[in-house]
Design a protein around this motif. Structure first.
Motif, PDB file in Angstrom:
ATOM      1  N   VAL A 173      13.222  12.786  14.070  1.00 32.18           N
ATOM      2  CA  VAL A 173      12.901  13.293  12.967  1.00 32.18           C
ATOM      3  C   VAL A 173      11.564  12.885  12.656  1.00 32.18           C
ATOM      4  O   VAL A 173      11.139  11.497  12.927  1.00 32.18           O
ATOM      5  N   VAL A 174      10.574  13.706  12.288  1.00 34.49           N
ATOM      6  CA  VAL A 174       9.308  13.235  11.993  1.00 34.49           C
ATOM      7  C   VAL A 174       9.197  12.351  10.756  1.00 34.49           C
ATOM      8  O   VAL A 174       9.734  12.852   9.825  1.00 34.49           O
ATOM      9  N   LEU A 175       8.855  11.076  10.843  1.00 28.54           N
ATOM     10  CA  LEU A 175       8.567  10.299   9.646  1.00 28.54           C
ATOM     11  C   LEU A 175       7.406  10.012   9.114  1.00 28.54           C
ATOM     12  O   LEU A 175       6.408   9.593   9.856  1.00 28.54           O
ATOM     13  N   LEU A 176       7.113  10.149   7.714  1.00 26.97           N
ATOM     14  CA  LEU A 176       5.775   9.943   7.400  1.00 26.97           C
ATOM     15  C   LEU A 176       5.713   8.565   6.211  1.00 26.97           C
ATOM     16  O   LEU A 176       7.044   8.452   5.813  1.00 26.97           O
ATOM     17  N   ALA A 177       4.681   8.064   6.178  1.00 29.02           N
ATOM     18  CA  ALA A 177       4.797   6.711   5.367  1.00 29.02           C
ATOM     19  C   ALA A 177       4.197   7.216   3.948  1.00 29.02           C
ATOM     20  O   ALA A 177       2.936   8.016   3.890  1.00 29.02           O
ATOM     21  N   GLY A 178       4.711   6.871   2.893  1.00 28.68           N
ATOM     22  CA  GLY A 178       4.607   7.176   1.478  1.00 28.68           C
ATOM     23  C   GLY A 178       5.047   6.042   0.657  1.00 28.68           C
ATOM     24  O   GLY A 178       6.218   5.554   0.849  1.00 28.68           O
ATOM     25  N   ALA A 179       4.272   5.433  -0.383  1.00 30.50           N
ATOM     26  CA  ALA A 179       4.564   4.394  -0.929  1.00 30.50           C
ATOM     27  C   ALA A 179       5.478   4.674  -2.258  1.00 30.50           C
ATOM     28  O   ALA A 179       6.057   3.942  -2.887  1.00 30.50           O
ATOM     29  N   ASP A 180       5.568   6.125  -2.605  1.00 36.08           N
ATOM     30  CA  ASP A 180       6.440   6.810  -4.036  1.00 36.08           C
ATOM     31  C   ASP A 180       5.613   6.132  -5.053  1.00 36.08           C
ATOM     32  O   ASP A 180       6.202   6.172  -6.201  1.00 36.08           O
ATOM     33  N   ALA A 181       4.527   5.686  -5.016  1.00 31.44           N
ATOM     34  CA  ALA A 181       3.658   5.462  -6.433  1.00 31.44           C
ATOM     35  C   ALA A 181       3.576   6.964  -7.089  1.00 31.44           C
ATOM     36  O   ALA A 181       3.359   7.965  -6.425  1.00 31.44           O
ATOM     37  N   PRO A 182       3.854   7.075  -8.429  1.00 29.81           N
ATOM     38  CA  PRO A 182       3.491   6.052  -9.585  1.00 29.81           C
ATOM     39  C   PRO A 182       5.115   5.388  -9.855  1.00 29.81           C
ATOM     40  O   PRO A 182       5.176   5.235 -11.100  1.00 29.81           O
ATOM     41  N   ASN A 183       5.960   5.226  -9.077  1.00 29.06           N
ATOM     42  CA  ASN A 183       7.269   4.570  -9.310  1.00 29.06           C
ATOM     43  C   ASN A 183       7.079   3.316  -9.842  1.00 29.06           C
ATOM     44  O   ASN A 183       5.952   2.938  -9.432  1.00 29.06           O
ATOM     45  N   PRO A 184       7.528   2.558 -10.786  1.00 32.46           N
ATOM     46  CA  PRO A 184       7.198   1.288 -11.321  1.00 32.46           C
ATOM     47  C   PRO A 184       7.088   0.503 -10.129  1.00 32.46           C
ATOM     48  O   PRO A 184       7.852   0.040  -9.196  1.00 32.46           O
ATOM     49  N   VAL A 185       5.854  -0.351 -10.533  1.00 29.76           N
ATOM     50  CA  VAL A 185       5.566  -1.583  -9.793  1.00 29.76           C
ATOM     51  C   VAL A 185       4.991  -1.293  -8.204  1.00 29.76           C
ATOM     52  O   VAL A 185       4.718  -1.934  -7.334  1.00 29.76           O
ATOM     53  N   LEU A 186       4.832   0.038  -7.881  1.00 31.30           N
ATOM     54  CA  LEU A 186       4.317   0.593  -6.824  1.00 31.30           C
ATOM     55  C   LEU A 186       2.744   1.062  -6.994  1.00 31.30           C
ATOM     56  O   LEU A 186       2.682   1.852  -7.741  1.00 31.30           O
ATOM     57  N   ILE A 187       2.073   0.248  -6.132  1.00 29.22           N
ATOM     58  CA  ILE A 187       0.606   0.609  -6.436  1.00 29.22           C
ATOM     59  C   ILE A 187      -0.067   1.076  -5.242  1.00 29.22           C
ATOM     60  O   ILE A 187       0.252   0.467  -4.176  1.00 29.22           O
ATOM     61  N   PRO A 188      -0.608   2.335  -5.485  1.00 34.69           N
ATOM     62  CA  PRO A 188      -1.340   2.945  -4.454  1.00 34.69           C
ATOM     63  C   PRO A 188      -2.360   2.248  -3.562  1.00 34.69           C
ATOM     64  O   PRO A 188      -2.849   1.323  -4.186  1.00 34.69           O
ATOM     65  N   GLY A 189      -2.136   2.221  -2.325  1.00 32.33           N
ATOM     66  CA  GLY A 189      -3.045   1.448  -1.317  1.00 32.33           C
ATOM     67  C   GLY A 189      -2.011   0.123  -0.969  1.00 32.33           C
ATOM     68  O   GLY A 189      -1.626   0.140   0.157  1.00 32.33           O
ATOM     69  N   ALA A 190      -1.950  -0.983  -1.966  1.00 32.19           N
ATOM     70  CA  ALA A 190      -1.204  -2.126  -1.740  1.00 32.19           C
ATOM     71  C   ALA A 190       0.382  -1.928  -1.310  1.00 32.19           C
ATOM     72  O   ALA A 190       0.666  -2.249  -0.321  1.00 32.19           O
ATOM     73  N   SER A 191       0.893  -1.000  -1.658  1.00 32.45           N
ATOM     74  CA  SER A 191       2.177  -0.792  -1.621  1.00 32.45           C
ATOM     75  C   SER A 191       2.448   0.146  -0.203  1.00 32.45           C
ATOM     76  O   SER A 191       3.422   0.142   0.400  1.00 32.45           O
ATOM     77  N   LEU A 192       1.417   0.756   0.017  1.00 30.24           N
ATOM     78  CA  LEU A 192       1.355   1.431   1.542  1.00 30.24           C
ATOM     79  C   LEU A 192       1.418   0.437   2.680  1.00 30.24           C
ATOM     80  O   LEU A 192       2.153   0.506   3.820  1.00 30.24           O
ATOM     81  N   HIS A 193       0.774  -0.673   2.596  1.00 29.86           N
ATOM     82  CA  HIS A 193       0.608  -1.826   3.676  1.00 29.86           C
ATOM     83  C   HIS A 193       2.528  -2.090   3.620  1.00 29.86           C
ATOM     84  O   HIS A 193       2.707  -2.602   4.712  1.00 29.86           O
ATOM     85  N   ARG A 194       2.854  -2.366   2.584  1.00 32.45           N
ATOM     86  CA  ARG A 194       4.166  -2.874   2.618  1.00 32.45           C
ATOM     87  C   ARG A 194       5.115  -1.790   3.090  1.00 32.45           C
ATOM     88  O   ARG A 194       6.168  -2.272   3.919  1.00 32.45           O
ATOM     89  N   GLU A 195       5.165  -0.502   2.824  1.00 32.19           N
ATOM     90  CA  GLU A 195       5.742   0.624   3.440  1.00 32.19           C
ATOM     91  C   GLU A 195       5.769   0.630   4.956  1.00 32.19           C
ATOM     92  O   GLU A 195       6.769   0.766   5.788  1.00 32.19           O
ATOM     93  N   LEU A 196       4.572   0.351   5.520  1.00 33.60           N
ATOM     94  CA  LEU A 196       4.486   0.053   7.115  1.00 33.60           C
ATOM     95  C   LEU A 196       5.364  -0.914   7.531  1.00 33.60           C
ATOM     96  O   LEU A 196       6.121  -0.470   8.566  1.00 33.60           O
ATOM     97  N   ARG A 197       5.289  -1.983   6.810  1.00 35.48           N
ATOM     98  CA  ARG A 197       6.276  -3.263   7.253  1.00 35.48           C
ATOM     99  C   ARG A 197       7.754  -2.792   7.191  1.00 35.48           C
ATOM    100  O   ARG A 197       8.596  -3.117   8.192  1.00 35.48           O
TER     101      ARG A 197
END
Length: 208
Positions: free
Chosen positions: A75-99
């Motif tokens: 299945v094709v998987l894409l990275a997304g941080a799910d901002a603006p859910n609480p405490v998920l910050i665009p940019g910074a949270s994407l780095h966490r998503e990659l991890r």
């Protein structure tokens, strides 16, 4: 899903919206990311750590196993941080998503593709996804090897947006930062209020 080429945005980072050890938010516990946030984002994260929380926190391992199964079946998987859910910050949270994606079984190169070339292909953005003349030059320069260690994406040396160098030091304390923090906080407040209505706290003295 694999046969139909239906992509999935895993958003494993939703688990980062809840405090970890000693009540510290995961983004603040990771110093190499926290140093990019600045005082305004840090205050918001600390405030959100004390917000109302649902009675049961997400089972991160179950979500990880689901992503592992999807990946193993192609299945094709894409990275997304799910901002603006609480405490998920665009940019910074994407780095966490990659991890999170790598911990779920993707290789570092696969996680990078999930954040760059694959979204461009899935959403038909033909003006990006590769580095060559005539394409949009949105570039992040890092000194390390994120193709071997995904955490290397967090050590950012330079950024270009549409071919223009971004002044990384000018963001903290800027009007752009203030507007972004206020907008995310307002959305967070709405989300938390809506969830709290779904799981109201028990009345004092009520039999359970």
């Amino acid at each position: 899903m694999a046969d139909a080429r239906v992509p999935v945005i895993a958003t494993l980072g939703i688990a980062d919206g809840f405090p970890g050890a000693h009540g510290v938010m995961p983004l603040l516990a990771q110093t190499d990311l926290a140093e990019w946030l600045g005082p305004a984002w840090t205050r918001m994260l600390r405030r959100q750590a004390k917000r109302w929380l649902p009675p049961g926190l997400p089972d991160v391992e179950a979500a990880r196993q689901n992503v592992r199964a999807l990946h193993s079946h192609g299945v094709v998987l894409l990275a997304g941080a799910d901002a603006p859910n609480p405490v998920l910050i665009p940019g910074a949270s994407l780095h966490r998503e990659l991890r999170h994606l790598v911990l779920a079984g993707l290789g570092p190169c696969e996680a990078l593709a999930a954040a760059a070339s694959l979204p461009a292909s899935v959403f038909g953005l033909s003006d990006r996804k590769a580095i060559r003349p005539g394409l949009r030059a949105d570039l992040v320069l890092v000194p390390g090897r994120p193709d071997r260690d995904i955490s290397a994406t967090q050590d950012i040396a330079a950024v270009w947006k549409q071919g223009v160098a971004v002044d990384l030091d000018s963001y903290v304390g800027s009007t752009e930062e203030s507007v972004s923090v206020a907008a995310l906080q307002a959305t967070n407040d709405k989300i938390v209020a809506a969830i709290a209505q779904m799981w109201p706290p028990p009345l004092s003295g009520r039999c359970r």
